[in-house]
Design an enzyme around this catalytic site. Structure first.
Site, PDB file in Angstrom:
ATOM      1  CG  ASN A 100      62.365  52.589  11.298  1.00  0.00           C
ATOM      2  OD1 ASN A 100      61.282  52.716  11.850  1.00  0.00           O
ATOM      3  ND2 ASN A 100      63.516  52.659  11.941  1.00  0.00           N
ATOM      4  NE  ARG A 101      57.135  51.530  13.697  1.00  0.00           N
ATOM      5  CZ  ARG A 101      58.175  51.021  14.380  1.00  0.00           C
ATOM      6  NH1 ARG A 101      59.372  51.550  14.259  1.00  0.00           N
ATOM      7  NH2 ARG A 101      58.003  49.980  15.165  1.00  0.00           N
ATOM      8  CG  HIS A 205      66.042  44.545  12.797  1.00  0.00           C
ATOM      9  ND1 HIS A 205      65.647  43.828  13.898  1.00  0.00           N
ATOM     10  CD2 HIS A 205      65.317  45.685  12.817  1.00  0.00           C
ATOM     11  CE1 HIS A 205      64.708  44.480  14.540  1.00  0.00           C
ATOM     12  NE2 HIS A 205      64.483  45.619  13.909  1.00  0.00           N
ATOM     13  CG  ASP A 286      61.409  51.083  18.362  1.00  0.00           C
ATOM     14  OD1 ASP A 286      62.382  51.233  17.596  1.00  0.00           O
ATOM     15  OD2 ASP A 286      60.439  50.345  18.094  1.00  0.00           O
ATOM     16  CD  GLU A 369      66.492  48.915  13.469  1.00  0.00           C
ATOM     17  OE1 GLU A 369      66.015  49.136  12.334  1.00  0.00           O
ATOM     18  OE2 GLU A 369      65.807  48.889  14.514  1.00  0.00           O
TER      19      GLU A 369
END
Length: 417
Positions: A100-101, A205, A286, A369
């Site tokens: 992820n981010r 994923h 998302d 996820e």
């Protein structure tokens, strides 16, 4: 082939996941893929293929309510294409070393700031991006893992991530084991920091379409029903999906309410709030939902009940997800645009075979996820340090999940009996 003592030790930790039928697995023999570069494993009426690139699942075969075998994950026909495709949609791989981010592509460890490679949301001043997604431009699911064991029911991959790769401190050794036991797909991911303290967060994923992209009535997953019974909250994010530090309530009846009862993925697409729900000018999902099981007391993740149930009335296939992870990212494939081809094992057949293009459309799949809180390394107030930072001599990172397959009709029979 020789493996390091660390890989052998980590692989041993994953062995309890493997069924008794795998006791004769011989790791001294070189595992061999099929002609398409895929390694197949088998369960009870289900089978799956994996590739070394990203330790990715590339095919997952399940019989629908009519006895027709469906390939229910997105991917490519041949393993070689995964490294060629320029879009790189992270098909079925293990994003790492941090999934992820990561905000501003930075984080701190014991007062020292680390700058890692950005790869998302480029601007004029930052042409490479302003944040890091799935470990950077050469994250784990861009690399070839080593197959260290393969049997009829199980496969184990390993990866050694060097110190400094993508800017992350320290070496990380990881072992990924996938097993098919009955109608369950079991995942166990173990990673260990060997030289320096470092963040680690992994996931799977996988892009799901329980109709095998063969539904002659719709080519989206809007008909799929989703239920996340513990997801009363989600992580608040800004316009580019970077966490703000807030936890937002998923109020009963709103677009993010999948906890109060099962709801079709497309049910809220007429609501005003679905616009920008997945970032600026993005319509869909998302989002990182919190598995708030602890609020109702101690739990055993294998027995508490699934954190997510996905089902399709067309195929009749149901997927229940069990996991030890505390968060869950759901992505409704908003970024697909019809340019990704289906596999030979997918698509509408018979008289209606030309009804839809043989490609994945927008909202044609859903990614589920299992993971921890996204960007938890930049939010110490969430107290995720023991879940996301790891150091030599300490506990390893461990992710466990069980994906259980069944038919909706079987559950309905049990309810009526």
């Amino acid at each position: 082939m020789k493996w390091s003592a660390k890989i052998v030790a980590l692989a041993a930790l994953a062995l309890p996941l493997v069924s008794a039928a795998d006791a004769d697995t011989n790791t001294s023999k070189e595992p061999k893929p099929d002609k398409d570069g895929k390694y197949w494993i088998y369960g009870d009426g289900i089978s799956a293929a994996f590739i070394a690139y990203g330790a990715s699942v590339s095919n997952f075969m399940v019989k629908d309510q009519y006895g027709v075998e469906r390939d229910i994950v997105a991917g490519f026909d041949n393993a070689t294409y995964y490294g060629i495709d320029k879009q790189h949609p992270h098909f079925g791989g293990v994003p790492g070393r941090y999934a992820n981010r990561i905000k501003n592509s930075t984080f701190e460890i014991d007062g020292k700031k680390y700058h890692i490679k950005p790869n998302e949301n480029p601007t004029k001043d930052n042409p490479d991006g302003v944040d890091t997604l799935h470990g950077g431009p050469d994250g784990w699911d861009w690399r070839n893992f080593t197959v260290v064991a393969h049997s009829n029911h199980s496969i184990t991959f390993s990866l050694v991530d060097p110190d400094g790769k993508e800017g992350f401190p320290g070496e990380v050794v990881s072992v990924i084991t996938y097993s098919l036991n009955g109608k369950d797909w079991d995942l166990k991911m173990i990673a260990e920091a060997t030289t320096k303290k470092t963040p680690i967060m992994l996931s799977s994923h996988t892009y799901w379409n329980l109709d095998g992209f063969a539904n002659n009535q719709t080519n989206t997953v809007f008909n799929h029903s989703l239920h996340m019974p513990y997801a009363g909250f989600r992580v608040g994010v800004d316009n580019i999906l970077i966490p703000t530090g807030e936890f937002l309530p998923n109020k009963k009846g709103d677009v993010n309410d999948f906890w109060s009862k099962p709801k079709q993925i497309g049910a809220s697409f007429g609501d005003d709030d679905i616009v920008n729900n997945c970032g600026f000018n993005c319509t869909g999902y998302d989002n990182c939902y919190i598995n708030n099981r602890g609020a109702i007391g101690p739990f055993d993740w294998r027995k508490q009940g699934p954190v997510t149930t996905l089902s399709s009335p067309w195929s009749g296939i149901q997927l229940d997800v069990f996991t030890d992870q505390d968060a869950f990212q759901m992505y409704s494939c908003n970024g697909q645009n019809g340019s990704m081809a289906l596999k030979k094992t997918q698509g509408v057949e018979g008289d209606n075979k030309d009804k839809f293009p043989r490609t994945i459309p927008k909202y044609g799949c859903v990614v589920l996820e299992v993971q921890d809180y996204i960007d938890g390394i930049n939010h110490p107030e969430w107290m995720r340090d023991k879940k996301q930072f790891f150091e030599p001599g300490g506990d390893p990172y461990v992710l466990q999940a069980k994906y259980r397959f069944s038919l909706v009709s079987d559950h309905e029979k049990k309810k009526s009996s």
